[in-house]
Write a protein that holds these residues in place. Structure first.
Motif, short mmCIF file in Angstrom:
data_model
loop_
_atom_site.label_atom_id
_atom_site.label_comp_id
_atom_site.label_asym_id
_atom_site.label_seq_id
_atom_site.Cartn_x
_atom_site.Cartn_y
_atom_site.Cartn_z
N THR A 178 12.38 9.52 -4.34
CA THR A 178 13.71 9.15 -3.87
C THR A 178 13.62 8.54 -2.47
OG1 THR A 178 14.73 10.92 -5.16
CG2 THR A 178 16.04 9.97 -3.38
N ALA A 179 14.05 7.30 -2.36
CA ALA A 179 13.98 6.59 -1.08
C ALA A 179 14.72 7.36 0.01
CB ALA A 179 14.55 5.19 -1.22
N GLY A 180 14.11 7.43 1.19
CA GLY A 180 14.73 8.09 2.33
C GLY A 180 14.40 9.56 2.47
N GLN A 181 13.86 10.18 1.42
CA GLN A 181 13.51 11.60 1.50
C GLN A 181 12.12 11.78 2.12
OE1 GLN A 181 13.82 13.43 -2.39
NE2 GLN A 181 16.03 13.77 -2.16
N TYR A 182 11.93 12.96 2.73
CA TYR A 182 10.59 13.33 3.17
C TYR A 182 9.77 13.75 1.96
CZ TYR A 182 12.35 13.47 7.99
OH TYR A 182 12.89 13.14 9.21
N VAL A 183 8.46 13.44 2.00
CA VAL A 183 7.56 13.82 0.92
C VAL A 183 6.20 14.16 1.51
CG1 VAL A 183 6.85 11.41 0.52
CG2 VAL A 183 6.60 13.09 -1.32
N ALA A 184 5.53 15.17 0.92
CA ALA A 184 4.19 15.57 1.37
C ALA A 184 3.16 14.79 0.57
CB ALA A 184 3.99 17.07 1.19
N ASN A 234 3.85 0.92 3.62
CA ASN A 234 4.81 1.96 3.20
C ASN A 234 5.97 2.11 4.17
OD1 ASN A 234 3.49 3.45 0.74
ND2 ASN A 234 1.84 3.25 2.22
N SER A 235 6.43 1.01 4.77
CA SER A 235 7.44 1.15 5.83
C SER A 235 8.64 0.23 5.61
CB SER A 235 6.83 0.87 7.20
OG SER A 235 6.30 -0.43 7.26
N THR A 236 9.23 0.29 4.41
CA THR A 236 10.47 -0.45 4.17
C THR A 236 11.60 0.55 4.05
OG1 THR A 236 10.05 -0.42 1.79
CG2 THR A 236 9.29 -2.34 3.01
N GLY A 237 12.65 0.35 4.83
CA GLY A 237 13.79 1.25 4.78
C GLY A 237 13.93 2.04 6.06
N ALA A 238 15.16 2.43 6.34
CA ALA A 238 15.45 3.18 7.57
C ALA A 238 14.68 4.48 7.59
CB ALA A 238 16.94 3.44 7.67
N GLY A 239 14.05 4.75 8.70
CA GLY A 239 13.34 6.01 8.88
C GLY A 239 11.93 6.02 8.34
N SER A 240 11.57 4.99 7.56
CA SER A 240 10.22 5.00 6.99
C SER A 240 9.22 4.50 8.02
CB SER A 240 10.17 4.12 5.74
OG SER A 240 10.46 2.77 6.08
N GLY A 241 7.93 4.71 7.72
CA GLY A 241 6.88 4.27 8.63
C GLY A 241 6.53 5.28 9.70
N THR A 242 6.96 6.53 9.52
CA THR A 242 6.60 7.59 10.46
C THR A 242 5.80 8.66 9.73
OG1 THR A 242 8.66 7.21 11.68
CG2 THR A 242 7.50 9.26 12.12
N LEU A 243 4.73 9.13 10.36
CA LEU A 243 3.86 10.15 9.76
C LEU A 243 3.97 11.43 10.57
CD1 LEU A 243 0.66 7.94 9.25
CD2 LEU A 243 2.76 7.99 7.89
N TYR A 244 4.05 12.57 9.85
CA TYR A 244 4.18 13.88 10.49
C TYR A 244 3.01 14.76 10.04
CZ TYR A 244 8.96 12.13 11.05
OH TYR A 244 10.06 11.36 11.35
N PHE A 245 2.28 15.29 11.01
CA PHE A 245 1.10 16.09 10.73
C PHE A 245 1.35 17.54 11.13
CE2 PHE A 245 -0.32 11.77 11.40
CZ PHE A 245 -1.15 11.56 10.31
N TRP A 246 1.09 18.45 10.20
CA TRP A 246 1.29 19.88 10.44
C TRP A 246 0.41 20.33 11.59
CZ3 TRP A 246 4.64 23.50 8.80
CH2 TRP A 246 4.30 24.86 8.98
N THR A 276 12.00 2.24 0.49
CA THR A 276 13.07 1.84 -0.44
C THR A 276 12.55 1.60 -1.86
OG1 THR A 276 12.77 -0.44 0.31
CG2 THR A 276 14.51 0.83 1.36
N SER A 277 11.28 1.30 -2.01
CA SER A 277 10.71 1.07 -3.34
C SER A 277 10.62 2.35 -4.16
CB SER A 277 9.32 0.46 -3.21
OG SER A 277 8.44 1.38 -2.56
N GLY A 278 10.69 3.50 -3.51
CA GLY A 278 10.53 4.77 -4.22
C GLY A 278 9.08 5.07 -4.57
N THR A 279 8.13 4.34 -3.97
CA THR A 279 6.71 4.50 -4.28
C THR A 279 5.90 4.57 -3.00
OG1 THR A 279 6.92 3.28 -6.37
CG2 THR A 279 4.71 3.46 -5.43
N ILE A 280 5.03 5.56 -2.93
CA ILE A 280 4.04 5.64 -1.85
C ILE A 280 2.74 5.05 -2.36
CG2 ILE A 280 2.68 7.19 -0.39
CD1 ILE A 280 5.53 7.12 0.51
N VAL A 281 2.14 4.16 -1.57
CA VAL A 281 0.98 3.38 -2.02
C VAL A 281 -0.23 3.69 -1.15
CG1 VAL A 281 0.06 1.06 -2.32
CG2 VAL A 281 2.46 1.53 -2.87
N PHE A 282 -1.35 3.99 -1.83
CA PHE A 282 -2.66 4.07 -1.18
C PHE A 282 -3.57 3.04 -1.86
CE2 PHE A 282 -0.94 8.35 -0.69
CZ PHE A 282 -1.24 8.67 0.63
#
Length: 821
Positions: free
Chosen positions: A479-485, A503-515, A571-577
């Motif tokens: 789901t676009a805009g949601q956080y995902v692990a 992986n940085s299309t859409g508001a809020g995307s393009g940020t990485l959070y590390f535990w 916004t694509s709903g897909t995380i790409v590696f």
């Protein structure tokens, strides 16, 4: 000079044998193939002569054109090689001709093949010259030597003399007598485009004459699975051809990354030319050090720490073992194959195995990854670099049982991230016992129950076992805009910036959070952020100086092997590696950052007493604006009720990029506190122009205090709650700013739409109020007490139309700006 003399020798030889062949033709009785009865070469009814050609008198000449309806076949019946073969004169195959020979025949005259000869059995023994393409023309002449067949030429085999010619060795034997030559592409200057090609797809080519293989200007020898054997040491001449790309690898051998091997054996007195790999036997490479064009095979013990890093087109471990030591790497263009069983491939902590193409690997490998120093109740967000690694097998001593109460209370400490609720959820017991890491997915796993209690720490030595992940990994249906692990799916580090780029299309995307490294057991009373944050502007980590185990935890631009992290779904709903993200960097410990010359940044820490709370950063850099910039600006993940952030359109950001630096810039800060208390804002570090002494002032609008953070920290008291107008970051004192008389006009104010909402940025001027009018003069929206340099018109319900926006500054200056909703 030697090569020139050799070409002259062959040219003279070619002229000589051409005239000998012509001489035989003039003395021969012509027999022309009709093929009206059958395909039997020995059936007189298939020829124009009355007498059967079964005796194959030397005076006879056989011309083979297109049969009606049969092409000739020289069978093996009646002429076994051991009893002597029949003898003919000249055999000529015209452009439309096709002769298949599976028996034994001696051809006394010169043979001219302008059509196709296929030798699929027996010995086709030419006791003169054999021309493949001996008549002037443009049609392609072909000779095929199949498995079980031998084509032998006494004098010269000329491949392309007056028309293009190709010889395909497909498992059979192509040879010459002791004084014979094979000339490829040595046509006369008067015949153009006569390409000569010798394809050694399998089988063998034997030339016993010294310098008996001559490749001309229009000649090429392609080697796949076969080989060439030359009498004597001819490696120098062959090396010249290899360098000139006249002898080269083809077919499956080329795809496998093989190269031409050119070796001389003094015992057999043979030079062997073949397409081969390079093999490590435990001490040396058999065919030189591998590179991106050469397949590497390991049959002995190989360690990168001792023997060096490896670059190869393909890597196969058949026996022995390959160990990639810490700090080392192996870079493979195609697949990795382990046929050596357990321990055949071991990738140590902080080592990398990189692959370029989307190929399928074979055989299990072992990948080791150490955690940071942690205590028993601490967690790591893990991701597997191999396929089908079982969660419980990875950390069998992590708490993994459930206590049945009412309701059920679980103590299972294996978690997935629920994007809908933004909570970690324990994997149900006993399902997790059979659950494997999903590719590209992050799992939060607690330390083993046997680990030391805080404040003591120890390292968990993670071991992943399975087939190495490679190629594209796409997490779809999100789901676009949601956080995902998610997590690094490869046995090599990946570039954080490259991941953000795709992986940085859409508001809020393009940020990485590390535990963070350690768990905060007092989050309710002394809240701290649980994550370090990273964007292309740089990292913010966990403040240092507190003396706690998690201090100084900062991403460094690479995502380590086995590292899980949180990001926002684009916004694509897909995380790409992809493999393009992979790197051989060995500095993926998330403990420091590299200052980049094109950025000027300041990092600020917020602490409550001696307890670090969070860190934020402002970066002046190319590509940034004062609005939201995907991949540059990093939202606060909002996991703690106390935080210092910067403001973009009324939202909290721990990383904010801004355009070219001006000392008149003003950055509005947001502050919130879960409890009343004493707090401190201090500079952590700076780079770029801030490292040269540029002042950084923290303005407290509540107390009227201006503190130069380059020289000292600022301590203040605050009540519980949110205050987003109290603090500003400036680079001159207020007196200096007033002397400069900050511009406040249409040019200094920007109005832009972001996520469907009009935003206003007044530059360095604080806005007192905003009024929005339509073109008729009707007031459609009013915002009072803005008290900020930026604002978002979230409640504007005006439809798509032209608007007049009246902005009043805090010193009662008024500017009207036109905009389209």
């Amino acid at each position: 000079m030697k090569q020139t003399l050799l070409k002259k020798r062959i040219l003279s030889l070619s002229i000589l044998v051409f005239f000998l062949g012509a001489f035989n033709v003039t003395h021969a009785q012509l027999n022309t193939w009709v093929g009206g009865t059958s395909s039997n070469f020995l059936d007189a009814a298939n020829w124009t002569t009355a007498a059967p050609p079964a005796t194959f008198l030397a005076a006879n000449t056989f011309t083979i054109g297109a049969g009606t309806p049969n092409n000739p076949v020289l069978g093996s019946s009646g002429y076994p090689k051991t009893s002597g073969a029949p003898t003919s004169g000249i055999i000529t195959i015209t452009t439309a001709g096709n002769l298949t020979s599976s028996g034994n025949i001696n051809v006394n005259g010169a043979c001219n093949d302008d059509g196709q000869l296929t030798v699929n059995g027996g010995l086709f023994n030419v006791r003169n010259n054999y021309y493949v393409g001996g008549t002037a023309g443009t049609a392609l002449a072909i000779a095929n030597v199949e498995v079980g067949g031998t084509l032998n030429v006494k004098s010269t085999l000329a491949i392309s003399q007056k028309q293009p010619g190709t010889v395909n060795v497909n498992g059979g034997i192509l040879s010459t007598d002791a004084a014979g030559f094979i000339a490829v592409g040595n046509y006369k200057a008067t015949y153009v485009n006569c390409l000569g090609i010798l394809n050694i797809n399998s089988g063998i080519v034997k030339v016993p004459t010294t310098n008996g293989l001559v490749i001309g200007t229009a000649g090429t020898v392609n080697i796949d699975a076969g080989k060439i054997e030359l009498t004597g040491n001819q490696t120098a001449a062959i090396t010249t051809y290899i360098t000139a790309n006249k002898i080269k690898v083809s077919g499956a051998a080329l795809a496998a990354g093989k190269t031409i091997s050119n070796t001389y054996n003094a015992i057999t007195n043979l030079t062997t030319v073949t397409a081969t790999t390079t093999i490590w036997d435990g001490s040396t490479w058999s065919n030189g050090t591998p590179d991106s064009t050469l397949e590497a095979v390991i049959t002995g013990i190989y360690t990168t720490g001792t023997n060096g890093d490896i670059t190869a087109k393909k890597l196969t471990v058949t026996s022995g073992s390959l160990t990639i030591n810490s700090g080392g790497y192996v870079n493979v263009a195609n697949e990795v194959v382990n046929n050596a069983g357990a321990g055949g491939i071991v990738i140590e902590n902080d080592a990398n195995l990189i692959q370029v193409n989307n190929t399928t690997n074979t055989g299990n490998a072992v990948v080791k990854r150490n955690s940071n120093p942690l205590s028993r109740l601490d967690y790591t967000l893990w991701s597997s670099p191999v396929a089908n690694q079982n969660l419980l097998a990875f950390s069998p001593l992590t708490s993994n049982t459930s206590v049945v109460t009412t309701p059920i209370t679980t103590v299972n400490r294996f978690y997935t991230y629920d994007s809908a609720t933004n909570f970690y959820v324990a994997i149900p017991d006993p399902a997790f016992a059979t659950t494997a890491f999903a590719k590209g997915t992050g799992y939060l796993i607690r330390m083993p129950n046997t680990a030391v209690a805080a404040p003591g720490t120890e390292t968990f030595n993670g071991v992943f076992t399975g087939v190495l992940n490679n190629g594209d990994v796409n997490l779809t249906g999100l789901t676009a805009g949601q956080y995902v692990a998610v997590g690094n799916p490869y046995p090599s580090v990946i570039s954080a910036d490259s991941f953000i780029d795709v992986n940085s299309t859409g508001a809020g995307s393009g940020t990485l959070y590390f535990w963070r490294k350690t768990n905060n057991l007092n989050q309710s009373t002394t809240p701290t952020t649980s994550y370090a944050t990273y964007t292309k502007a740089g990292p913010v980590g966990l403040p240092a100086g507190s003396g706690t185990a998690n201090e100084g935890f900062t991403p460094n631009g690479t995502i380590a092997v086995g590292q899980g992290f949180i990001t926002t779904v684009p916004t694509s709903g897909t995380i790409v590696f992809t493999n393009a993200l992979r790197s051989s960097s060995t500095t993926a410990q998330f403990l420091r950052t590299k200052a980049l010359a094109e950025k000027s940044r300041v990092w600020l820490n917020l602490s409550e007493g001696t307890n670090p709370v969070n860190q934020m950063m402002v970066a002046y850099m190319d590509g940034a604006t004062t609005g939201f910039d995907s991949g540059i600006d990093g939202k606060y993940i909002n996991d703690a009720a106390t935080a210092l952030t910067s403001d973009i359109a009324g939202e909290e950001y721990v990383i904010q990029g801004r355009p070219t630096f001006s000392d008149t810039d003003v950055v509005n800060l947001n502050f919130k506190a879960s409890v009343a208390g004493t707090y401190t804002i201090a500079k952590d570090h700076v780079d770029g122009l801030f490292a040269t002494g540029q002042d950084i002032y923290l303005v407290d609008t509540t107390t009227g205090t201006e503190t130069n953070l380059q020289k000292e920290a600022y301590t203040f008291t605050a009540a519980a709650g949110v205050n987003n107008t109290r603090f500003q970051l400036t680079y001159k004192t207020s007196a200096s700013l007033k002397v400069n008389d900050l511009a406040f006009d249409e040019n200094s104010i920007s109005v832009y739409k972001q996520n469907g909402v009009l935003n206003i940025n007044a530059g360095n001027t604080t806005m007192k109020s905003v009024k929005v009018f339509d073109v008729t003069g009707r007031l459609v929206l009013e915002q009072k007490s803005v008290n900020a340099t930026t604002t978002a018109l979230k409640n504007l319900a005006a439809g798509k139309q032209a608007l007049l926006i009246q902005i009043t500054s805090d010193d009662n200056r008024v500017v009207t700006k036109k905009a389209i909703n």
